[in-house]
Design an enzyme around this catalytic site. Structure first.
Site, short mmCIF file in Angstrom:
data_model
loop_
_atom_site.label_atom_id
_atom_site.label_comp_id
_atom_site.label_asym_id
_atom_site.label_seq_id
_atom_site.Cartn_x
_atom_site.Cartn_y
_atom_site.Cartn_z
N VAL A 52 0.84 -1.21 0.00
CA VAL A 52 0.00 0.00 0.00
C VAL A 52 0.87 1.25 0.00
O VAL A 52 0.38 2.37 0.10
CB VAL A 52 -0.93 0.00 1.24
CG1 VAL A 52 -1.88 -1.18 1.19
CG2 VAL A 52 -0.14 -0.03 2.55
N SER A 74 5.61 -13.22 2.14
CA SER A 74 5.59 -14.46 2.94
C SER A 74 4.54 -15.41 2.39
O SER A 74 4.51 -16.59 2.74
CB SER A 74 5.27 -14.11 4.40
OG SER A 74 4.03 -13.42 4.46
N HIS A 107 -4.39 -4.22 -2.33
CA HIS A 107 -4.77 -3.88 -0.96
C HIS A 107 -4.94 -2.37 -0.75
O HIS A 107 -4.93 -1.90 0.38
CB HIS A 107 -3.73 -4.44 0.03
CG HIS A 107 -3.70 -5.94 0.03
ND1 HIS A 107 -2.62 -6.67 0.46
CD2 HIS A 107 -4.61 -6.85 -0.39
CE1 HIS A 107 -2.88 -7.97 0.34
NE2 HIS A 107 -4.08 -8.10 -0.19
N CYS A 167 -23.00 8.46 4.47
CA CYS A 167 -23.38 9.62 5.28
C CYS A 167 -24.77 9.40 5.90
O CYS A 167 -25.72 9.03 5.22
CB CYS A 167 -23.42 10.87 4.38
SG CYS A 167 -23.97 12.31 5.33
N CYS A 197 -16.87 13.81 10.31
CA CYS A 197 -17.84 14.71 9.68
C CYS A 197 -18.54 15.50 10.78
O CYS A 197 -19.11 14.92 11.73
CB CYS A 197 -18.88 13.89 8.90
SG CYS A 197 -20.24 14.90 8.30
C1 BV8 Z 1 -10.70 -11.42 2.02
C2 BV8 Z 1 -3.49 -3.62 3.80
C3 BV8 Z 1 -12.85 -12.08 1.36
C4 BV8 Z 1 -3.58 -3.08 5.19
C5 BV8 Z 1 -3.29 -6.04 3.98
C6 BV8 Z 1 -11.47 -14.67 8.11
C7 BV8 Z 1 -12.35 -13.73 7.59
C8 BV8 Z 1 -12.11 -13.12 6.39
C9 BV8 Z 1 -10.98 -13.43 5.67
C10 BV8 Z 1 -10.11 -14.33 6.22
C11 BV8 Z 1 -10.33 -14.97 7.42
N1 BV8 Z 1 -9.30 -15.83 7.65
C12 BV8 Z 1 -8.40 -15.73 6.64
C13 BV8 Z 1 -8.90 -14.85 5.78
C14 BV8 Z 1 -8.30 -14.43 4.61
C15 BV8 Z 1 -7.46 -13.20 4.99
C16 BV8 Z 1 -6.07 -13.72 5.19
O1 BV8 Z 1 -5.43 -14.05 4.20
N2 BV8 Z 1 -5.60 -13.81 6.44
C17 BV8 Z 1 -4.27 -14.34 6.68
C18 BV8 Z 1 -3.58 -13.57 7.80
C19 BV8 Z 1 -4.41 -15.81 6.99
N3 BV8 Z 1 -7.57 -12.30 3.87
C20 BV8 Z 1 -8.43 -11.28 3.94
O2 BV8 Z 1 -9.08 -10.96 4.90
C21 BV8 Z 1 -8.54 -10.51 2.62
N4 BV8 Z 1 -9.92 -10.35 2.28
O3 BV8 Z 1 -10.33 -12.56 2.14
O4 BV8 Z 1 -11.96 -11.04 1.65
C22 BV8 Z 1 -13.66 -12.29 2.58
C23 BV8 Z 1 -14.26 -11.21 3.17
C24 BV8 Z 1 -15.07 -11.43 4.27
C25 BV8 Z 1 -15.24 -12.72 4.78
C26 BV8 Z 1 -14.58 -13.79 4.17
C27 BV8 Z 1 -13.79 -13.59 3.07
C28 BV8 Z 1 -7.94 -9.13 2.78
C29 BV8 Z 1 -6.45 -9.27 2.99
C30 BV8 Z 1 -5.80 -7.88 2.89
C31 BV8 Z 1 -5.28 -7.45 4.24
N5 BV8 Z 1 -4.57 -6.16 4.10
N6 BV8 Z 1 -2.69 -4.85 3.82
C32 BV8 Z 1 -2.26 -2.53 5.67
O5 BV8 Z 1 -1.24 -2.64 4.97
O6 BV8 Z 1 -2.27 -1.94 6.77
S1 BV8 Z 1 -2.34 -7.42 3.96
C33 BV8 Z 1 -0.75 -7.10 4.36
O7 BV8 Z 1 -0.11 -8.37 4.27
C34 BV8 Z 1 0.04 -6.19 3.45
O8 BV8 Z 1 -0.65 -5.73 2.32
C35 BV8 Z 1 1.18 -7.11 3.00
O9 BV8 Z 1 1.67 -6.79 1.76
C36 BV8 Z 1 0.45 -8.38 2.98
C37 BV8 Z 1 1.20 -9.64 2.82
O10 BV8 Z 1 2.32 -9.58 3.64
P1 BV8 Z 1 3.72 -9.59 2.88
O11 BV8 Z 1 3.70 -8.54 1.83
O12 BV8 Z 1 4.02 -10.96 2.43
O13 BV8 Z 1 4.69 -9.10 3.98
P2 BV8 Z 1 5.37 -10.00 5.10
O14 BV8 Z 1 5.96 -9.05 6.10
O15 BV8 Z 1 4.44 -11.07 5.53
O16 BV8 Z 1 6.55 -10.74 4.32
C38 BV8 Z 1 7.63 -9.99 3.77
C39 BV8 Z 1 8.47 -10.96 3.00
O17 BV8 Z 1 9.55 -10.24 2.40
C40 BV8 Z 1 9.11 -12.04 3.87
O18 BV8 Z 1 8.89 -13.31 3.28
C41 BV8 Z 1 10.60 -11.70 3.84
O19 BV8 Z 1 11.41 -12.86 3.85
C42 BV8 Z 1 10.73 -11.00 2.52
N7 BV8 Z 1 11.84 -10.04 2.44
C43 BV8 Z 1 12.42 -9.34 3.44
N8 BV8 Z 1 13.40 -8.56 2.94
C44 BV8 Z 1 13.42 -8.78 1.59
C45 BV8 Z 1 12.43 -9.71 1.27
N9 BV8 Z 1 12.21 -10.13 0.03
C46 BV8 Z 1 13.00 -9.62 -0.95
N10 BV8 Z 1 13.98 -8.71 -0.72
C47 BV8 Z 1 14.22 -8.28 0.53
N11 BV8 Z 1 15.19 -7.37 0.77
#
Ligand code: BV8
Length: 258
Positions: A111, A204, A127, A139, A162
């Site tokens: 984001v 991840s 996202h 509203c 608001c």
């Molecule tokens: C959805 C915005 C349908 C906000 C983000 C219960 C109810 C509802 C849904 C769920 C539920 N249970 C599970 C779900 C699905 C849920 C989900 O996936 N949960 C997970 C935790 C299990 N998903 C949702 O809720 C999605 N919506 O499913 O809607 C729905 C709706 C209602 C009811 C049912 C279904 C919405 C998901 C979006 C959440 N918002 N971000 C904010 O940013 O504040 S997600 C957030 O995680 C970020 O956007 C981020 O990008 C994303 C993923 O994380 P990563 O980018 O992978 O970051 P992370 O730190 O994890 O990893 C970094 C990686 O980089 C590591 O691997 C590291 O090794 C690597 N790295 C480090 N340094 C480097 C590198 N790589 C390369 N070079 C380097 N130098």
């Protein structure tokens, strides 16, 4: 003939696959911004937020129960972004897209807007954007759906409100439990189905439906590469691995033809 080390071998193979493909999809996560100094989403939270998990702050319930806490978490992340720049990885993707129009679809979970600031176009931001706000609710006083709240009063450390109906502004990001923007997700799924190569960079692979795009690409016959210094939940769908930092490896893969 010098023997390449495994990483050099993998880099050469990934570069060859990318340059041979006419339809490339790149799915990025927070790791692509790590070398810009943006903490990844699951980096241990620091300071004020040390005791909170991002998944517990990035939800509508958390915002409704503790609007100041969640608003200030975003305010701190926003202010940090004022002082960072896109890194060489963001730039390599943007330059490749400009040299080869229509060949690369960039899908991001981030984001932070750094891909867009680097010059990438038509970014599928699954996202949303931390730079933008939207109203939490329709509203309460509107006579017509399009009558959105307009008057805001902002107390320091509080989400703007608001003055007429008490509605709150919230960050225009997709919180856990919220639907992703339908058009962006549809375009991302289309790209995952059609691409010949998918590069999964700096994620991840824990968050769906975004992470599912790598599975879709694999099942549709694409060659999938994971670029991540550490193991990820998407390693299982990868044909190849690039175990290094995005800012160093992306220019080597997408850089100008020799
Ligand atoms: C959805 C915005 C349908 C906000 C983000 C219960 C109810 C509802 C849904 C769920 C539920 N249970 C599970 C779900 C699905 C849920 C989900 O996936 N949960 C997970 C935790 C299990 N998903 C949702 O809720 C999605 N919506 O499913 O809607 C729905 C709706 C209602 C009811 C049912 C279904 C919405 C998901 C979006 C959440 N918002 N971000 C904010 O940013 O504040 S997600 C957030 O995680 C970020 O956007 C981020 O990008 C994303 C993923 O994380 P990563 O980018 O992978 O970051 P992370 O730190 O994890 O990893 C970094 C990686 O980089 C590591 O691997 C590291 O090794 C690597 N790295 C480090 N340094 C480097 C590198 N790589 C390369 N070079 C380097 N130098």
């Amino acid at each position: 003939m010098t023997t390449l080390n495994p990483d050099e071998e993998a880099l050469a193979q990934a570069r060859q696959a990318v340059h041979a493909a006419s339809r490339i999809a790149v799915l990025t996560g927070a790791g692509v911004s790590a070398e810009s100094g943006v903490p990844t989403f699951r980096d241990a939270q620091s300071g004020l937020w040390a005791s909170f998990k991002p998944e517990d702050l990035a939800t509508e319930d958390a915002f409704r129960s503790h609007p100041e806490r969640v608003w200030n978490w975003y305010a701190e992340r926003r202010s940090r972004l004022q002082h960072v720049q896109p890194n060489a990885g963001h730039v390599a993707l943007a330059d490749f897209q400009q040299r080869h129009p229509g060949r690369l679809t960039l899908i991001t979970q981030n984001v932070d807007g750094l891909h867009q600031r680097a010059g990438s176009t038509d970014v599928l931001a699954l996202h949303g954007s931390i730079a933008d706000d939207r109203w939490l609710d329709p509203c309460a006083l509107a006579r017509r759906p399009q009558d959105a709240c307009s008057v805001t009063v902002a107390q320091p450390g509080q989400p703007p409100q608001c003055a007429e109906c008490g509605n709150l502004l919230r960050p225009d990001v997709v919180w856990f439990g919220e639907m992703l923007p339908a058009e962006a997700l549809r375009a991302a799924e289309y790209a995952a189905l059609r691409c010949q190569v998918m590069l999964v960079v700096g994620t991840s692979g824990a968050v769906y439906p975004a992470a599912g795009l790598a599975h879709t690409a694999r099942q549709a016959g694409a060659q999938v590469w994971v670029l991540n210094p550490h193991p990820s939940e998407l390693d299982e769908v990868a044909h190849g691995f690039l175990r290094g930092p995005a800012a160093e490896y992306l220019p080597l893969i997408f850089g100008e033809d020799d």
